[in-house]
Design an enzyme around this catalytic site. Structure first.
Site, PDB file in Angstrom:
ATOM      1  N   ARG A  66       0.822  -1.216   0.000  1.00 52.34           N
ATOM      2  CA  ARG A  66       0.000   0.000   0.000  1.00 52.34           C
ATOM      3  C   ARG A  66       0.855   1.265   0.000  1.00 52.34           C
ATOM      4  NH1 ARG A  66      -5.098  -0.329  -1.767  1.00 52.34           N
ATOM      5  NH2 ARG A  66      -6.213   1.509  -1.072  1.00 52.34           N
ATOM      6  N   HIS A 110     -19.649  13.135  -1.708  1.00 47.29           N
ATOM      7  CA  HIS A 110     -20.103  11.975  -0.932  1.00 47.29           C
ATOM      8  C   HIS A 110     -21.621  11.845  -1.082  1.00 47.29           C
ATOM      9  CE1 HIS A 110     -19.990   8.876   2.110  1.00 47.29           C
ATOM     10  NE2 HIS A 110     -21.085   9.417   2.598  1.00 47.29           N
TER      11      HIS A 110
HETATM   12  C1  GAR Z   1     -20.880   8.550  -6.584  1.00 51.99           C
HETATM   13  O1  GAR Z   1     -22.171   8.267  -6.108  1.00 51.99           O
HETATM   14  C2  GAR Z   1     -20.062   9.212  -5.494  1.00 51.99           C
HETATM   15  O2  GAR Z   1     -20.810  10.064  -4.678  1.00 51.99           O
HETATM   16  C3  GAR Z   1     -19.595   8.004  -4.721  1.00 51.99           C
HETATM   17  O3  GAR Z   1     -19.241   7.076  -5.719  1.00 51.99           O
HETATM   18  C4  GAR Z   1     -20.109   7.257  -6.858  1.00 51.99           C
HETATM   19  C5  GAR Z   1     -19.280   7.336  -8.108  1.00 51.99           C
HETATM   20  O4  GAR Z   1     -20.063   7.394  -9.275  1.00 51.99           O
HETATM   21  N1  GAR Z   1     -18.496   8.338  -3.849  1.00 51.99           N
HETATM   22  C6  GAR Z   1     -18.346   7.837  -2.634  1.00 51.99           C
HETATM   23  O5  GAR Z   1     -19.090   6.988  -2.169  1.00 51.99           O
HETATM   24  C7  GAR Z   1     -17.161   8.400  -1.838  1.00 51.99           C
HETATM   25  N2  GAR Z   1     -17.246   8.027  -0.460  1.00 51.99           N
HETATM   26  P1  GAR Z   1     -19.479   7.898 -10.668  1.00 51.99           P
HETATM   27  O6  GAR Z   1     -18.186   7.112 -10.932  1.00 51.99           O
HETATM   28  O7  GAR Z   1     -20.547   7.559 -11.677  1.00 51.99           O
HETATM   29  O8  GAR Z   1     -19.229   9.375 -10.576  1.00 51.99           O
END
Ligand code: GAR
Length: 207
Positions: A66, A110
């Site tokens: 990591r 988020h």
């Molecule tokens: C989104 O819903 C974003 O808010 C979430 O991942 C998804 C990515 O979608 N992020 C998290 O959960 C961060 N903790 P995308 O690749 O279609 O933009």
């Protein structure tokens, strides 16, 4: 002109919302300089390449541990030298060396109303599963600066979204994206690009 580095892990619909907002003029004074994904198969990389944007994969699978993966990530970010790093569905805990190097210059989207349904283990679809399991009636999305905690940095923008009876996690995820994420992430970038976000005593204000 604010130079953005967008970090992604999956489909990249939030990246697309940023690119579309730049094209439409909803975001001014900013351009996407490069995209990094930890996942070689992320469709987001293709979205970037289709636009002629440099897109890099830095996968933990290519490194012995990591620490070496984190080092490579920070080095690449420093090489790109962005004014702002946008975590647009980047499902990797950000190494503290990256936060030191880009203090108050990393933002994250988020998919809940922080401080609800955030922190360790709350990412992607898991967030919406937890929302439905708890039976809350309102959820939403948050854009915040990234600090060394998990989803604890200063909140820039939030938008609420109704939870409907009978929602599946996927239906709710899509509604949160359509009604909140794809609006507040470009909006936050536009505000920052135009010098309208200030962080004072751990709180972000729009000026
Ligand atoms: C989104 O819903 C974003 O808010 C979430 O991942 C998804 C990515 O979608 N992020 C998290 O959960 C961060 N903790 P995308 O690749 O279609 O933009």
């Amino acid at each position: 002109m604010l130079r953005l580095l967008v970090c992604v892990s999956g489909g990249g619909t939030n990246l697309q919302a940023i690119l579309d907002a730049i094209d439409s003029g909803a975001i001014t004074n900013a351009k996407v300089e490069a995209v990094i994904s930890n996942n070689a198969n992320a469709y987001a990389l293709e979205r970037a390449r289709n636009k002629g944007i440099d897109a890099f994969c830095i996968s933990p699978k290519s490194y012995e541990n990591r620490e070496l993966f984190h080092q490579a990530l920070v080095e690449k970010a420093k090489e790109i030298h962005p004014d702002l790093i946008v975590l647009a569905g980047f499902l990797v805990a950000i190494p503290s060396a990256m936060i030191d190097a880009f203090e108050n210059r990393i933002i994250n989207i988020h998919p809940s109303l922080i401080p609800s349904f955030c922190g360790v283990g709350f990412y992607g679809l898991h967030v919406h599963e937890a929302v439905l399991a708890r039976g809350v009636k309102v959820t939403g999305a948050t854009v915040h600066f990234v600090d060394k905690g998990m989803d604890t940095g200063p909140i820039i923008l939030q938008k609420a979204v109704e939870v409907k009876q009978g929602d599946t996690p996927k239906q709710l995820q899509l509604r949160v994206m359509e009604e909140a994420e794809w609006h507040i992430l470009p909006k936050a970038i536009d505000l920052i690009a135009n010098g309208r976000v200030q962080v004072v005593e751990g709180k972000a204000t729009i000026i």
